[in-house]
Motif scaffolding. Structure first.
Motif, PDB file in Angstrom:
ATOM      1  N   ASP A 156       0.805  -1.220   0.000  1.00 39.44           N
ATOM      2  CA  ASP A 156       0.000   0.000   0.000  1.00 39.44           C
ATOM      3  C   ASP A 156       0.837   1.267   0.000  1.00 39.44           C
ATOM      4  O   ASP A 156       0.463   2.271  -0.617  1.00 39.44           O
ATOM      5  CB  ASP A 156      -0.937   0.011   1.210  1.00 39.44           C
ATOM      6  CG  ASP A 156      -2.161  -0.876   0.999  1.00 39.44           C
ATOM      7  OD1 ASP A 156      -2.186  -1.592  -0.018  1.00 39.44           O
ATOM      8  OD2 ASP A 156      -3.062  -0.860   1.841  1.00 39.44           O
ATOM      9  N   TYR A 160       0.324   4.619  -2.349  1.00 44.44           N
ATOM     10  CA  TYR A 160       0.214   6.008  -1.915  1.00 44.44           C
ATOM     11  C   TYR A 160       1.164   6.893  -2.732  1.00 44.44           C
ATOM     12  O   TYR A 160       0.773   7.948  -3.251  1.00 44.44           O
ATOM     13  CB  TYR A 160       0.605   6.155  -0.434  1.00 44.44           C
ATOM     14  CG  TYR A 160      -0.153   5.333   0.564  1.00 44.44           C
ATOM     15  CD1 TYR A 160      -1.444   4.865   0.308  1.00 44.44           C
ATOM     16  CD2 TYR A 160       0.421   5.020   1.800  1.00 44.44           C
ATOM     17  CE1 TYR A 160      -2.129   4.109   1.249  1.00 44.44           C
ATOM     18  CE2 TYR A 160      -0.260   4.280   2.747  1.00 44.44           C
ATOM     19  CZ  TYR A 160      -1.534   3.810   2.472  1.00 44.44           C
ATOM     20  OH  TYR A 160      -2.199   3.076   3.412  1.00 44.44           O
ATOM     21  N   TYR A 201      -8.315   6.473  -1.798  1.00 43.70           N
ATOM     22  CA  TYR A 201      -7.859   7.174  -0.607  1.00 43.70           C
ATOM     23  C   TYR A 201      -8.487   8.562  -0.513  1.00 43.70           C
ATOM     24  O   TYR A 201      -8.762   9.214  -1.521  1.00 43.70           O
ATOM     25  CB  TYR A 201      -6.330   7.260  -0.600  1.00 43.70           C
ATOM     26  CG  TYR A 201      -5.689   5.905  -0.719  1.00 43.70           C
ATOM     27  CD1 TYR A 201      -5.917   4.929   0.240  1.00 43.70           C
ATOM     28  CD2 TYR A 201      -4.885   5.578  -1.814  1.00 43.70           C
ATOM     29  CE1 TYR A 201      -5.343   3.666   0.128  1.00 43.70           C
ATOM     30  CE2 TYR A 201      -4.311   4.318  -1.936  1.00 43.70           C
ATOM     31  CZ  TYR A 201      -4.547   3.370  -0.968  1.00 43.70           C
ATOM     32  OH  TYR A 201      -3.994   2.114  -1.086  1.00 43.70           O
ATOM     33  N   GLY A 267       0.152  -3.417  10.471  1.00 44.35           N
ATOM     34  CA  GLY A 267      -0.205  -2.011  10.363  1.00 44.35           C
ATOM     35  C   GLY A 267       1.000  -1.110  10.294  1.00 44.35           C
ATOM     36  O   GLY A 267       1.262  -0.468   9.273  1.00 44.35           O
ATOM     37  N   HIS A 272       0.373   1.829   6.850  1.00 46.50           N
ATOM     38  CA  HIS A 272      -0.974   2.125   6.357  1.00 46.50           C
ATOM     39  C   HIS A 272      -1.524   3.419   6.939  1.00 46.50           C
ATOM     40  O   HIS A 272      -1.260   3.761   8.102  1.00 46.50           O
ATOM     41  CB  HIS A 272      -1.909   0.953   6.684  1.00 46.50           C
ATOM     42  CG  HIS A 272      -1.475  -0.322   6.044  1.00 46.50           C
ATOM     43  ND1 HIS A 272      -1.627  -0.577   4.695  1.00 46.50           N
ATOM     44  CD2 HIS A 272      -0.850  -1.419   6.553  1.00 46.50           C
ATOM     45  CE1 HIS A 272      -1.140  -1.773   4.406  1.00 46.50           C
ATOM     46  NE2 HIS A 272      -0.655  -2.305   5.517  1.00 46.50           N
ATOM     47  N   ASN A 273      -2.302   4.125   6.126  1.00 46.42           N
ATOM     48  CA  ASN A 273      -2.777   5.447   6.523  1.00 46.42           C
ATOM     49  C   ASN A 273      -3.847   5.416   7.614  1.00 46.42           C
ATOM     50  O   ASN A 273      -4.279   6.471   8.091  1.00 46.42           O
ATOM     51  CB  ASN A 273      -3.299   6.217   5.311  1.00 46.42           C
ATOM     52  CG  ASN A 273      -4.500   5.553   4.650  1.00 46.42           C
ATOM     53  OD1 ASN A 273      -4.937   4.473   5.060  1.00 46.42           O
ATOM     54  ND2 ASN A 273      -5.028   6.189   3.626  1.00 46.42           N
ATOM     55  N   ASP A 274      -4.273   4.242   8.050  1.00 41.98           N
ATOM     56  CA  ASP A 274      -5.234   4.135   9.143  1.00 41.98           C
ATOM     57  C   ASP A 274      -4.734   4.821  10.412  1.00 41.98           C
ATOM     58  O   ASP A 274      -5.543   5.287  11.217  1.00 41.98           O
ATOM     59  CB  ASP A 274      -5.525   2.666   9.440  1.00 41.98           C
ATOM     60  CG  ASP A 274      -6.064   1.932   8.228  1.00 41.98           C
ATOM     61  OD1 ASP A 274      -7.244   1.612   8.207  1.00 41.98           O
ATOM     62  OD2 ASP A 274      -5.275   1.693   7.293  1.00 41.98           O
ATOM     63  N   LYS A 330      -9.659   8.857   5.472  1.00 41.38           N
ATOM     64  CA  LYS A 330     -10.172   7.533   5.105  1.00 41.38           C
ATOM     65  C   LYS A 330     -11.656   7.494   5.430  1.00 41.38           C
ATOM     66  O   LYS A 330     -12.066   7.815   6.555  1.00 41.38           O
ATOM     67  CB  LYS A 330      -9.417   6.443   5.869  1.00 41.38           C
ATOM     68  CG  LYS A 330      -9.741   5.041   5.379  1.00 41.38           C
ATOM     69  CD  LYS A 330      -8.697   4.041   5.840  1.00 41.38           C
ATOM     70  CE  LYS A 330      -8.972   2.663   5.229  1.00 41.38           C
ATOM     71  NZ  LYS A 330      -7.878   1.719   5.480  1.00 41.38           N
ATOM     72  N   TRP A 455      -4.892  -5.087  10.005  1.00 45.03           N
ATOM     73  CA  TRP A 455      -4.664  -3.894  10.819  1.00 45.03           C
ATOM     74  C   TRP A 455      -5.948  -3.094  11.064  1.00 45.03           C
ATOM     75  O   TRP A 455      -5.937  -2.143  11.830  1.00 45.03           O
ATOM     76  CB  TRP A 455      -3.602  -3.002  10.169  1.00 45.03           C
ATOM     77  CG  TRP A 455      -3.997  -2.484   8.820  1.00 45.03           C
ATOM     78  CD1 TRP A 455      -4.660  -1.323   8.532  1.00 45.03           C
ATOM     79  CD2 TRP A 455      -3.741  -3.119   7.561  1.00 45.03           C
ATOM     80  NE1 TRP A 455      -4.842  -1.188   7.179  1.00 45.03           N
ATOM     81  CE2 TRP A 455      -4.283  -2.278   6.555  1.00 45.03           C
ATOM     82  CE3 TRP A 455      -3.113  -4.304   7.179  1.00 45.03           C
ATOM     83  CZ2 TRP A 455      -4.208  -2.593   5.207  1.00 45.03           C
ATOM     84  CZ3 TRP A 455      -3.051  -4.618   5.832  1.00 45.03           C
ATOM     85  CH2 TRP A 455      -3.593  -3.777   4.871  1.00 45.03           C
TER      86      TRP A 455
END
Length: 520
Positions: A156, A160, A201, A267, A272-274, A330, A455
């Protein structure tokens, strides 16, 4: 006056360090005496907790060294003879004698995750006995380790980077142009993989990737890793402060969130952008709790405080802006917006302030998105049709003989999610407990998703850590076990051994083909 959490009850996390005074004073003193006694004469649980913390740190280091040593299944962006030094990082090549056997790697990785999770459960169970400095040191250590890691499991982070470069370098809107149409000579193209997928995204996150493009691919990779690690640590600081405001044990809270191996490996290791989304969600709840605490202090001081309906309060306005900004990072965060608003219905002033902040942030996001992308939005529809083999909807489809998640099951899951969010809104309104209700809404979202990734349990953890509900914390821990079973590399070997092959049904083949088409 609106409250975000129920009064302390039997399910409340044990208090470690409540601000002086109030009904918790006696409990605070007893726990402090117990803690100081535990430090003076460490018992078996303290020693076991220390071993568990050390196990999490050392096994994290082992996983990263394995991944950074050579191309392997542990890092999806690597392949035969391709693991550039800039991607491997400073831990690359530290243990060249480790196995090159793929099956052995699967067992090593999976076994490490299982042992880490067992250690994590022990740390959480014994958190009241553990010195805060030990826990904080372990959290900082694992964050440093995964900051230095090559991307684990998925690609991922380079998606991005690639979506950002499409706009800035090639002047292609990632919401209207699929990556396969960009020049394939771009250095980020070969490292990314969703070449047939329009960007899913959020606009604010995509704009952030635009800002990193001048750094180049390698530096953008490390810059994103640094931003996500800082966001994770900032979330833990907020969790600590929220726990203090709620009169709960802050050490137990940060253990639950900051040492979860599923989040750390898939994660933080997967970048990851979480983490940005969850930071903003936690910030929103912190600001609401801060506003409540200030109102209480004014009441104790004999001041009437800002009770008028038209009175603006910056923390509450900031909270509304934080929740909307999280959604602009998100879209998953949008599920919590109605729950938070429902929890404030009995406090019109606070509700007004949150709505003002939310509308202001929404206006800023809309203008920025319009200028950057026109009227186009992230492609959530395509992503929502992806299916992972072990997602709950797909398992239900297999159990009922449909061969996997069908259109009918997808529709039922959407209805279940909508009903669950409504039920959580009612819970937030009735109990004035937006934190617990939001945690259950996040659980419902994770369980009803057809494309569930490990994640995603991060969505639940901060809310479970701050909630008064032991059931919510138990659900978060059970979800972690489920995600390990579903995603550990050795699980595939187990499925083959027992003949569980969901991808071999007609629907399974269709789902698999759909994913392959988007990856080409």
């Amino acid at each position: 006056m609106a409250t975000l959490s129920m009064p302390g009850d039997a399910t409340t996390l044990p208090l470690r360090d409540e601000p002086a005074g109030g009904a918790f004073g006696g409990l605070r003193r007893r726990l402090l005496r117990r803690r100081s006694g535990a430090l003076a004469t460490p018992d078996a649980r303290v020693r076991a907790g220390a071993v568990a913390l050390l196990a999490i740190v050392l096994l994290s280091l082992l996983i990263v060294i394995l991944a950074a040593d050579r191309p392997s299944l542990l890092s999806a962006t690597t392949h035969a003879n391709f693991l550039p030094r800039w991607m491997a990082g400073p831990l690359g090549g530290l243990w060249p004698g480790l196995t090159r056997n793929g099956t052995t790697l699967k067992y090593l990785f999976s076994g490490a995750i299982v042992v880490m999770y067992a250690a994590y459960l022990l740390c959480f169970a014994w958190a009241p006995r553990l010195p805060a400095r030990w826990v904080i040191a372990a959290i900082l250590a694992v964050h440093a380790i995964f900051l230095l890691s090559p991307p684990l499991a998925l690609t991922d982070i380079f998606n991005y980077v690639n979506y950002g470069r499409m706009e800035v370098v090639h002047h292609l809107n990632p919401y209207t142009t699929i990556p396969i149409l960009e020049p394939h000579t771009d250095p980020s193209y070969a490292l990314s993989n969703w070449h047939q997928l329009l960007s899913p995204y959020g606009p604010l996150f995509t704009l952030m990737t635009f800002a990193l493009v001048p750094l180049g691919v390698a530096a953008s990779f490390w810059a994103i890793k640094a931003v996500l690690a800082l966001a994770s640590l900032a979330t833990l600081v907020l969790v600590w402060r929220c726990a203090r405001l709620l009169g709960r044990d802050p050490v137990a809270a940060i253990v639950l969130v900051g040492l979860n191996p599923v989040v750390l490996v898939w994660g933080l290791g997967g970048d990851h952008n979480d983490f940005l989304m969850v930071f903003l969600i936690t910030l929103g709840f912190y600001l609401l709790l801060l506003a409540r605490e200030r109102a209480r202090e004014q009441e104790r001081a004999g001041s009437p405080g800002p009770r008028g309906r038209g009175t603006l309060a910056l923390p509450e306005i900031g909270a509304g802006a934080a929740f909307v900004t999280a959604t602009a990072i998100k879209a998953s965060a949008g599920v919590l917006l109605p729950v938070v608003l429902a929890g404030l219905l009995r406090n019109r002033r606070a509700l007004l302030n949150v709505v003002v902040g939310a509308l202001a942030a929404a206006a800023v996001v809309a203008i920025a998105s319009l200028l950057a992308f026109g009227l186009h939005i992230p492609d959530l529809n395509t992503q929502s049709r992806l299916v992972t083999n072990e997602s709950v909807p797909n398992l239900i489809g297999l159990a009922v003989g449909a061969g996997g998640e069908s259109e009918a099951i997808r529709g039922i899951m959407s209805a279940v999610l909508a009903a669950s969010v409504l039920a959580c809104c009612w819970l937030a309104w009735r109990r004035r407990d937006a934190i617990t209700a939001s945690g259950w809404a996040s659980v419902a979202l994770l369980v009803t998703l057809s494309w569930v990734l490990p994640w995603y349990v991060l969505w639940v953890l901060p809310l479970a850590a701050l909630s008064s509900s032991r059931r919510l914390r138990t659900a978060a821990l059970v979800l972690g076990v489920y995600l390990i079973v579903a995603w550990a590399p050795a699980s595939g070997l187990l499925w083959d051994a027992i003949g569980f092959q969901p991808e071999k049904t007609s629907l399974g083949r269709l789902h698999h083909r759909y994913v392959r088409e988007l990856l080409n």
